[in-house]
Design a protein around this motif. Structure first.
Motif, short mmCIF file in Angstrom:
data_model
loop_
_atom_site.label_atom_id
_atom_site.label_comp_id
_atom_site.label_asym_id
_atom_site.label_seq_id
_atom_site.Cartn_x
_atom_site.Cartn_y
_atom_site.Cartn_z
N ASP A 33 -47.63 4.70 -17.83
CA ASP A 33 -48.13 3.61 -16.82
C ASP A 33 -48.97 4.35 -15.83
O ASP A 33 -48.37 5.52 -15.06
N TYR A 35 -51.11 3.63 -13.59
CA TYR A 35 -51.82 3.05 -12.48
C TYR A 35 -50.74 2.60 -11.45
O TYR A 35 -50.83 2.92 -10.36
N THR A 36 -49.73 1.83 -11.95
CA THR A 36 -48.72 1.40 -10.94
C THR A 36 -48.10 2.30 -9.73
O THR A 36 -47.92 1.80 -8.71
N VAL A 39 -49.79 2.63 -6.58
CA VAL A 39 -49.81 1.50 -5.75
C VAL A 39 -48.31 1.58 -4.98
O VAL A 39 -48.16 1.17 -3.72
N ARG A 40 -47.32 1.64 -5.81
CA ARG A 40 -46.00 1.76 -5.57
C ARG A 40 -45.70 2.71 -4.37
O ARG A 40 -44.98 2.28 -3.41
N PHE A 43 -46.15 1.24 -0.60
CA PHE A 43 -45.25 0.18 -0.01
C PHE A 43 -44.39 1.12 1.06
O PHE A 43 -43.51 1.67 0.63
N ASP B 51 -43.28 -9.26 3.79
CA ASP B 51 -44.31 -7.99 3.71
C ASP B 51 -45.27 -8.44 2.67
O ASP B 51 -46.12 -8.02 2.74
N LEU B 55 -49.48 -7.24 2.49
CA LEU B 55 -50.18 -6.33 1.53
C LEU B 55 -51.51 -6.73 1.07
O LEU B 55 -52.42 -6.06 0.92
N SER B 105 -51.47 -6.07 -5.58
CA SER B 105 -50.66 -5.29 -5.26
C SER B 105 -49.39 -5.88 -4.57
O SER B 105 -48.14 -5.52 -4.51
N ILE B 108 -47.10 -6.60 -7.17
CA ILE B 108 -46.18 -5.49 -7.73
C ILE B 108 -44.79 -5.50 -6.87
O ILE B 108 -43.71 -5.34 -7.21
N TRP B 109 -45.26 -5.40 -5.57
CA TRP B 109 -44.11 -5.26 -4.61
C TRP B 109 -43.13 -6.49 -4.73
O TRP B 109 -42.00 -6.17 -4.80
N GLU B 112 -40.95 -5.96 -7.91
CA GLU B 112 -40.05 -4.93 -7.84
C GLU B 112 -38.96 -4.93 -6.91
O GLU B 112 -37.86 -4.10 -6.78
N PHE B 115 -34.33 -7.60 -6.82
CA PHE B 115 -33.10 -7.63 -6.41
C PHE B 115 -32.56 -8.04 -4.94
O PHE B 115 -31.64 -8.44 -4.90
N LYS B 116 -33.57 -8.05 -4.14
CA LYS B 116 -33.36 -8.73 -2.71
C LYS B 116 -33.29 -9.97 -2.86
O LYS B 116 -32.80 -10.81 -2.02
N TYR B 123 -32.39 -4.46 -11.06
CA TYR B 123 -33.52 -3.50 -11.03
C TYR B 123 -34.68 -4.18 -11.78
O TYR B 123 -34.62 -4.93 -12.50
N ARG B 125 -39.03 -3.30 -12.62
CA ARG B 125 -39.98 -2.15 -12.55
C ARG B 125 -41.18 -2.71 -13.33
O ARG B 125 -41.34 -3.42 -14.35
N VAL B 126 -42.63 -2.57 -12.60
CA VAL B 126 -43.72 -3.22 -12.94
C VAL B 126 -44.58 -2.30 -13.67
O VAL B 126 -44.78 -1.28 -13.19
N ASN B 127 -45.09 -2.68 -14.74
CA ASN B 127 -46.43 -1.79 -15.32
C ASN B 127 -47.56 -2.68 -15.17
O ASN B 127 -47.86 -3.69 -15.95
N PHE B 128 -48.22 -2.30 -13.80
CA PHE B 128 -49.46 -3.34 -13.82
C PHE B 128 -50.42 -3.50 -14.89
O PHE B 128 -50.96 -4.63 -15.09
N LEU B 129 -50.98 -2.41 -15.28
CA LEU B 129 -52.02 -2.39 -16.24
C LEU B 129 -51.65 -3.18 -17.64
O LEU B 129 -52.44 -3.89 -18.20
N ILE B 816 -57.51 -5.32 -7.87
CA ILE B 816 -56.59 -4.84 -6.84
C ILE B 816 -57.51 -5.09 -5.48
O ILE B 816 -58.74 -4.80 -5.37
#
Lengths: 55, 817
Positions: A33, A35-36, A39-40, A43, B51, B55, B105, B108-109, B112, B115-116, B123, B125-129, B816
């Protein structure tokens, strides 16, 4: 001139450590990956909980 | 808290950015277009996740079409779970979801920070592409179904199918990275160690300290020989066995000669060897390979019907309802198909009102009603209430799916062997070997055996066609990227060569030539509707998700008012009271009471019982189609195949002209046979289609192009996916592919010129390590620069520039923001 043998040894040693770092990076999935993460990191102030990598 | 707000035009929903209308909600000082969006905001607000909204602007996903969660029931089935999860132990389960809605974005936020929302998720985890999110959760606290429901509730409903075999790909990619890394490491170090040899003008370095250096270089080259270049050697060996001289044969000869001569020279202390050239060569070759391996991660080119079909289906045993995986369906099973579910196997309708939307299969979006006892073919989507059906054929034997039993689906297209370079490599290898032998024989008579062997090896080394081998991956890799930027996504680089050779193009009609989402709407009535009447009709249509309603809704320009007493009769029409008027829209029987004849699809409307007229809907052809056909007609043989009846014959003939054959009522099998026949007559066929019904023809053709409105949607197995907005550029794409192949030919000339120069030196026995170390990379770099520059230049000057000027407004922003 013998000193050159030592220097070569050191340089190969340093280069090998870079190679190992590269292999580690590939193995840990950094090339899957591209790209991500870019962006991460933007934050602000929100920390992501880490998991014990288990497989 | 919730109030109905009177708002003016132009305001946008705080969550999803849709236009806000008078029926919207005001909550906590923010406007929302619907209850769904507000709910998501509430969830996020409660968990201090707002938030999300800072973004990106209006990042949310519209939830207007939200459905109940019973359709996820199959996720409780342990067998299904076992196939989906990546990893499971006592405590945790990890699963990777594919989420097509992910677009910015904020997504993604939020994904990820799952968990909140609940402590049961540990947990994510993002793979955006790839549009993937890997979620780890405690299976004792939350079920898989609940995780999916949670995602769906926020608008991120995962696309879950059983056809998930893409994980193998990642491994092969990793292997290439390792190979490049090791080759690069060895190349760098060997190059450094070779430097003293280059500047050793007295010629005795390799006899003194140099011998240790030499051994070290051999040691460093071993990983390259046994790991990095192993694919080339294997391929050459296979080619040799099958008597196919692919390009890997001369490359491998060069590699082996390089390594052999070098080791010999180093061991006998007669020279420094060519190990720097050897490692560098492999490094460059691998770089070229990685450049060619550009893949479009979110796109899949190998989908079959399994990706479209649900994973499991509800069965009815007496009064009990159970879920079984689709593959275990037996003839005679009674299954229940809920609203918006696909019918997974051919079945007879036993109960309920069936309205089947076959858009998946045919591209035609208007649902068809079915009555008790009729057969419903697999692939149709039920719109409306739950229906009960009896399975008459198992999934793999259904009318649609048996297409996949055709042999066209079992053989892999192997374009590798037909590619330009490999066709000529046999001749190339033979010429090189002849020169090597002749030169060696000459030196055998003129000097001694040592010189003869040295010259023989030198010829093989210098003739090693690395520049030639690099020209194809770099040209095609670069073209692949240019195509991708312009929204034609190719399965791999070899498709470009196939594309350049095409002489016949077959079009599917529905969904390919026509735009399924945008029908042409015309109103027929005694007089046009006035502003107030339009407003009434539009307000009513807003509440229907029927494709026809949505088309007319888009067509009418009017304000929107509040609706009460809304009723929808599935398959017939809608009715409601708006500002005191009774408005009715639907079929003629529903609105008027009797059946009226109409040539086209017609939707009638009446206000206060008075029939005002009807909206006629006909196919809207894609913009730029006529222009495109005009361009294509002169160079290619065109055909049109349609699964529809011949209603549109006249319009099509007008666009395509008299000479283009147009066939109607073509079944998926007919299309496949048609393409197969064209191929048998020696044509190079490109098939352009969209739906599952074209799948056979797409697979059978030399280049199958699938046209899609939304590239992240599923499209059938094909060689290329074309975004519908780029449809008009098809001709430019094809011209560009021809030019790309010409660039490769130009590279041949360059690289052969280099080879000639090198050979004249090699046959004289003058090849030195320094010369090889400079000469070989130089030829590769020339070719790399040449292809990269020319491909970009040609696209800019040719197609790209014209497109940029005429369609600049179509260039959509990147995902994006």
């Amino acid at each position: 001139m013998e000193i050159i043998i030592l220097l070569i040894g050191i340089s190969v040693f340093v280069a090998t450590s870079f190679l190992l770092t590269f292999i580690w990076a590939v193995r840990s999935g950094q090339y899957e990956d591209e790209y991500t993460p870019s962006v991460r990191m933007l934050f602000d102030g929100t920390e992501t909980k880490k998991e014990n990598e288990s497989g | 808290m919730v109030t109905l707000a009177k708002v003016s035009k132009g305001l946008k929903c705080y969550h999803c950015g849709d236009d806000v209308t008078t029926t919207s909600m005001l909550f906590a000082g923010k406007l929302f277009c619907c209850q769904g969006c507000q709910t998501v905001y509430e969830i996020l607000d409660q968990n201090q996740l707002c938030d999300y909204y800072s973004l990106s602007q209006n990042p949310g996903i519209s939830l207007k079409n939200k459905q109940d969660t019973s359709r996820f029931d199959y996720l409780d089935d342990t067998e299904v779970q076992g196939k989906l999860v990546d990893f499971k132990d006592e405590k945790y389960t990890r699963i990777t979801f594919f989420i097509t809605q992910m677009h910015c974005s904020s997504c993604i936020w939020l994904l990820e920070n799952l968990f909140k929302l609940t402590t049961a998720i540990s947990y994510s985890r993002v793979n955006f592409l790839k549009k993937e999110v890997a979620v780890t959760f405690y299976q004792h606290d939350i079920t898989l179904k609940e995780v999916v429901v949670l995602l769906a509730k926020m608008g991120y409903e995962p696309a879950i199918t059983l056809a998930n075999e893409e994980k193998k790909l990642i491994k092969t990619n990793k292997k290439l990275y390792y190979q490049i890394g090791i080759a690069g490491f060895c190349f760098g170090n060997v190059m450094l160690l070779s430097l003293p040899d280059y500047f050793d003008f007295t010629g005795d370095f390799h006899k003194n300290q140099g011998q240790y250096v030499g051994y070290l270089m051999v040691l460093l080259s071993l990983p390259v020989l046994f790991y990095s270049d192993v694919d080339y050697l294997k391929s050459a060996y296979r080619g040799f066995q099958q008597r196919i001289m692919n390009l890997d044969v001369p490359i491998s000869l060069g590699i082996v000669a390089l390594f052999g001569v070098s080791v010999f020279e180093i061991i006998t202390h007669t020279g420094g060897g060519y190990l720097d050239s050897f490692t560098g060569l492999i490094f460059f070759l691998l770089l070229g390979k990685s450049f060619q391996q550009k893949t479009f991660d979110t796109l899949s080119f190998d989908r079959d019907y399994k990706s479209y079909f649900p994973i499991s289906v509800s069965l009815k045993n007496g009064v009990e309802e159970t879920t079984v995986p689709v593959n275990n369906l037996q003839v005679g099973d009674r299954m229940l198909v809920h609203n918006n579910e696909l019918v997974p196997a051919d079945a007879i309708l036993l109960g309920g009102k069936a309205m089947i939307d076959y858009s998946f299969v045919t591209g035609e979006s208007a649902p068809v009603s079915k009555v008790y006892g009729e057969i419903v073919y697999a692939g149709g989507r039920q719109v409306g209430e739950v229906i009960e059906m009896e399975v008459v054929k198992v999934v793999s034997q259904s009318y649609l799916t048996q297409l996949w039993n055709n042999e066209a689906f079992n053989k892999e297209k192997d374009s590798h062997l037909t590619s330009l370079v490999n066709r000529n490599s046999k001749r190339f290898t033979l010429i090189v070997l002849t020169i090597a032998f002749v030169a060696a024989l000459y030196w055998l008579f003129m000097a001694d055996v040592t010189t003869a062997v040295k010259v023989f090896a030198s010829v093989l080394i210098i003739a090693c066609p690395c520049a030639l081998a690099l020209s194809t991956p770099f040209t095609l890799g670069n073209s692949l990227r240019i195509f991708g930027k312009n929204k034609l996504y190719l399965k791999n680089a070899a498709v470009i060569e196939d594309l350049a050779g095409i002489d016949t193009i077959v079009f599917d009609k529905t969904g390919t030539l026509t735009d399924a989402a945008a029908a042409k709407v015309v109103f027929y009535g005694n007089q046009p509707l006035n502003v107030y009447q339009s407003m009434l009709v539009k307000s009513l249509l807003r509440h229907s998700t029927h494709p026809l309603s949505q088309n007319i809704f888009k067509f009418i320009q009017a304000e929107i008012s509040e609706v009460i007493a809304f009723q929808e009769e599935v398959g017939k029409g809608l009715c409601a009271t708006i500002e005191g008027h009774e408005v009715k829209i639907g079929s003629s029987t529903y609105v008027h009471g009797s059946k009226l004849f109409s040539e086209q699809t017609a939707v009638y409307c009446a206000i206060d019982g008075e029939l005002l007229g009807y909206y006629a809907l006909s196919n809207a052809y894609r913009t730029g189609l006529e222009n495109l056909v005009g361009q294509l007609k002169n160079k290619y043989k065109l055909f049109v195949l349609s699964g529809d009846h011949d209603r549109e014959m006249k319009t099509l003939q007008a666009i395509f002209g008299e000479n283009t054959p147009i066939y109607f009522n073509q079944s998926p099998q007919d299309k496949l046979t048609f393409v197969a026949n064209l191929k048998q007559q020696g044509n190079k066929v490109m098939m352009i289609g969209d739906g599952l019904n074209d799948a056979g023809a797409l697979k059978m053709s030399d280049v199958g192009v699938s046209v899609t409105e939304n590239v992240s949607n599923f499209s059938p197995a094909c060689d290329a996916i074309l975004d519908a907005t780029a449809f008009g550029k098809l001709y430019d794409f094809m011209q560009f592919s021809v030019k790309s192949v010409n660039i490769i030919k130009a590279c041949y000339v360059i690289s052969l010129t280099y080879n000639m120069v090198g050979l004249t030196i090699a046959v004289q026995g003058q090849l030195s390590p320094v010369f090889a170390a400079i000469f070989m990379p130089l030829s590769s770099i020339t070719v790399m620069l040449f292809t990269t520059l020319t491909t970009n230049l040609i696209w800019k000057n040719g197609a790209g520039f014209r497109v940029l000027r005429s369609e600049s407004k179509l260039l959509t922003p990147t995902p994006i923001h």
